[in-house]
Design an enzyme around this catalytic site. Structure first.
Site, PDB file in Angstrom:
ATOM      1  N   HIS A  78      57.810 -23.715 -27.136  1.00 45.73           N
ATOM      2  CA  HIS A  78      57.490 -22.390 -28.176  1.00 45.73           C
ATOM      3  C   HIS A  78      58.802 -22.223 -27.945  1.00 45.73           C
ATOM      4  O   HIS A  78      58.986 -21.445 -28.736  1.00 45.73           O
ATOM      5  CB  HIS A  78      56.441 -21.930 -27.387  1.00 45.73           C
ATOM      6  CG  HIS A  78      54.751 -22.520 -27.748  1.00 45.73           C
ATOM      7  ND1 HIS A  78      54.157 -22.719 -26.539  1.00 45.73           N
ATOM      8  CD2 HIS A  78      54.432 -22.888 -28.499  1.00 45.73           C
ATOM      9  CE1 HIS A  78      52.693 -23.200 -27.093  1.00 45.73           C
ATOM     10  NE2 HIS A  78      53.303 -23.703 -28.846  1.00 45.73           N
ATOM     11  N   LYS A  81      38.909 -20.252 -30.175  1.00 45.34           N
ATOM     12  CA  LYS A  81      39.071 -21.432 -29.234  1.00 45.34           C
ATOM     13  C   LYS A  81      39.083 -20.052 -27.588  1.00 45.34           C
ATOM     14  O   LYS A  81      38.889 -20.033 -27.941  1.00 45.34           O
ATOM     15  CB  LYS A  81      40.686 -21.331 -29.325  1.00 45.34           C
ATOM     16  CG  LYS A  81      41.054 -22.626 -28.946  1.00 45.34           C
ATOM     17  CD  LYS A  81      42.144 -22.605 -29.939  1.00 45.34           C
ATOM     18  CE  LYS A  81      43.178 -24.155 -28.554  1.00 45.34           C
ATOM     19  NZ  LYS A  81      44.499 -24.790 -29.211  1.00 45.34           N
ATOM     20  N   ARG A  95      55.883 -32.078 -33.201  1.00 43.02           N
ATOM     21  CA  ARG A  95      56.198 -32.795 -32.209  1.00 43.02           C
ATOM     22  C   ARG A  95      56.463 -34.150 -32.047  1.00 43.02           C
ATOM     23  O   ARG A  95      56.977 -34.909 -32.073  1.00 43.02           O
ATOM     24  CB  ARG A  95      55.134 -32.012 -30.884  1.00 43.02           C
ATOM     25  CG  ARG A  95      55.168 -30.988 -30.866  1.00 43.02           C
ATOM     26  CD  ARG A  95      54.289 -30.284 -29.371  1.00 43.02           C
ATOM     27  NE  ARG A  95      52.508 -30.508 -30.005  1.00 43.02           N
ATOM     28  CZ  ARG A  95      51.645 -30.900 -29.541  1.00 43.02           C
ATOM     29  NH1 ARG A  95      52.013 -30.303 -28.516  1.00 43.02           N
ATOM     30  NH2 ARG A  95      50.900 -30.873 -30.804  1.00 43.02           N
TER      31      ARG A  95
HETATM   32  N1  COA Z   1      56.214 -27.221 -27.838  1.00 48.95           N
HETATM   33  C1  COA Z   1      54.861 -27.009 -26.875  1.00 48.95           C
HETATM   34  N2  COA Z   1      53.939 -26.898 -27.699  1.00 48.95           N
HETATM   35  C2  COA Z   1      53.737 -26.876 -28.704  1.00 48.95           C
HETATM   36  C3  COA Z   1      53.932 -26.727 -29.972  1.00 48.95           C
HETATM   37  C4  COA Z   1      55.509 -26.843 -29.254  1.00 48.95           C
HETATM   38  N3  COA Z   1      56.863 -27.014 -30.502  1.00 48.95           N
HETATM   39  N4  COA Z   1      53.761 -26.696 -30.664  1.00 48.95           N
HETATM   40  C5  COA Z   1      52.486 -26.608 -30.843  1.00 48.95           C
HETATM   41  N5  COA Z   1      52.223 -26.932 -29.101  1.00 48.95           N
HETATM   42  C6  COA Z   1      50.807 -27.118 -28.830  1.00 48.95           C
HETATM   43  C7  COA Z   1      50.103 -26.328 -28.164  1.00 48.95           C
HETATM   44  O1  COA Z   1      50.600 -25.404 -26.881  1.00 48.95           O
HETATM   45  C8  COA Z   1      49.190 -25.714 -28.316  1.00 48.95           C
HETATM   46  O2  COA Z   1      48.157 -26.856 -27.849  1.00 48.95           O
HETATM   47  P1  COA Z   1      46.822 -26.679 -26.981  1.00 48.95           P
HETATM   48  O3  COA Z   1      45.852 -27.325 -27.845  1.00 48.95           O
HETATM   49  O4  COA Z   1      47.031 -27.488 -26.096  1.00 48.95           O
HETATM   50  O5  COA Z   1      46.309 -25.621 -26.649  1.00 48.95           O
HETATM   51  C9  COA Z   1      48.854 -26.828 -29.327  1.00 48.95           C
HETATM   52  O6  COA Z   1      49.992 -27.675 -29.215  1.00 48.95           O
HETATM   53  C10 COA Z   1      48.110 -26.674 -30.891  1.00 48.95           C
HETATM   54  O7  COA Z   1      48.808 -25.340 -31.097  1.00 48.95           O
HETATM   55  P2  COA Z   1      48.941 -23.661 -31.404  1.00 48.95           P
HETATM   56  O8  COA Z   1      50.077 -23.071 -32.312  1.00 48.95           O
HETATM   57  O9  COA Z   1      48.429 -23.035 -30.836  1.00 48.95           O
HETATM   58  O10 COA Z   1      47.676 -24.310 -32.374  1.00 48.95           O
HETATM   59  P3  COA Z   1      46.545 -23.812 -32.892  1.00 48.95           P
HETATM   60  O11 COA Z   1      45.307 -24.354 -33.473  1.00 48.95           O
HETATM   61  O12 COA Z   1      45.853 -23.304 -31.851  1.00 48.95           O
HETATM   62  O13 COA Z   1      46.292 -21.944 -33.633  1.00 48.95           O
HETATM   63  C11 COA Z   1      46.477 -20.950 -35.455  1.00 48.95           C
HETATM   64  C12 COA Z   1      47.225 -22.308 -34.596  1.00 48.95           C
HETATM   65  C13 COA Z   1      46.304 -20.166 -34.522  1.00 48.95           C
HETATM   66  C14 COA Z   1      47.587 -21.002 -36.700  1.00 48.95           C
HETATM   67  C15 COA Z   1      45.479 -21.282 -36.490  1.00 48.95           C
HETATM   68  O14 COA Z   1      44.516 -21.520 -35.738  1.00 48.95           O
HETATM   69  C16 COA Z   1      45.131 -20.291 -37.374  1.00 48.95           C
HETATM   70  O15 COA Z   1      45.577 -19.472 -38.673  1.00 48.95           O
HETATM   71  N6  COA Z   1      44.576 -19.236 -36.853  1.00 48.95           N
HETATM   72  C17 COA Z   1      43.717 -18.195 -37.473  1.00 48.95           C
HETATM   73  C18 COA Z   1      42.775 -18.685 -38.182  1.00 48.95           C
HETATM   74  C19 COA Z   1      42.717 -19.446 -39.672  1.00 48.95           C
HETATM   75  O16 COA Z   1      43.342 -18.387 -40.537  1.00 48.95           O
HETATM   76  N7  COA Z   1      42.378 -20.377 -39.961  1.00 48.95           N
HETATM   77  C20 COA Z   1      42.914 -20.965 -41.344  1.00 48.95           C
HETATM   78  C21 COA Z   1      43.894 -22.166 -40.899  1.00 48.95           C
HETATM   79  S1  COA Z   1      43.992 -22.616 -42.252  1.00 48.95           S
END
Ligand code: COA
Length: 164
Positions: A18, A42, A93
């Protein structure tokens, strides 16, 4: 007009992957808002306050004038609108990220066509990294050095000591 971007995610906890995306985003935009997801769908290890605080500490927050760290609830596009951000940043990734990101991109665009998502390829050192894998390693007594900043490493150890 200022180019404001949101970098949304769970950051549970923030990893070196990140951090790499944040640093590179700062070269592209005038302001980057790190948006910590606090929707209850989550299950998080760290509270939203803890996740925000860790990111601020890792970034040496007061040093940067062009970074903001905040938690948000509700739809991302609504939050982006409130913050006047026209861009979303996401890290990619591996191929496996594509389908999920594609679906989110299309849905966010349907909800607000004015907001564009920009994708940054992760540094190859972090392509296998995720917050879950880091938590699993920490919980099972493995070493998370070089995967997360050292202060996060410490917080993980403390957290799992409290839980056990
Ligand atoms: N390096 C390391 N890990 C990374 C990474 C990077 N560059 N990019 C992503 N990851 C990993 C994260 O660590 C995370 O791991 P985990 O699942 O083990 O926790 C995983 O990838 C998911 O990444 P993250 O970016 O945290 O995504 P998320 O799915 O938790 O959340 C949101 C994504 C917050 C953008 C999305 O859920 C959201 O927009 N929520 C708000 C509600 C909404 O608007 N919903 C409609 C969406 S269309």
């Amino acid at each position: 007009m200022k180019k404001i971007a949101l970098y949304p995610g769970s950051f549970d906890p923030i990893t070196n992957g990140h951090l790499d995306i944040i640093k590179r985003s700062l070269c592209l935009f005038d302001k980057v808002i790190i948006a910590v997801n606090n929707n209850s769908l989550k299950k998080f290890l760290f509270t939203a306050e803890e996740r925000v605080e860790m990111i601020k500490d890792v970034l040496n927050y007061n040093y940067f004038s062009n970074v903001e760290v905040e938690s948000f609830q509700g739809l991302l596009v609504h939050y982006a609108q409130r913050k006047e951000a026209k861009f979303l940043i996401r890290g990619l990734r591996a191929l496996s990220d594509f389908e999920y990101e594609f679906q989110m991109d299309l849905m966010n665009r349907k909800l607000n066509p004015q907001i564009e998502t920009v994708y940054l390829m992760t540094d190859q050192r972090y392509s296998y990294l995720s917050s879950s894998i880091v938590k699993e390693i920490a919980q099972l007594g493995g070493c998370t050095k070089n995967l997360v900043p050292s202060l996060v490493e410490k917080r993980l150890l403390e957290k799992f000591k409290d839980i056990s």
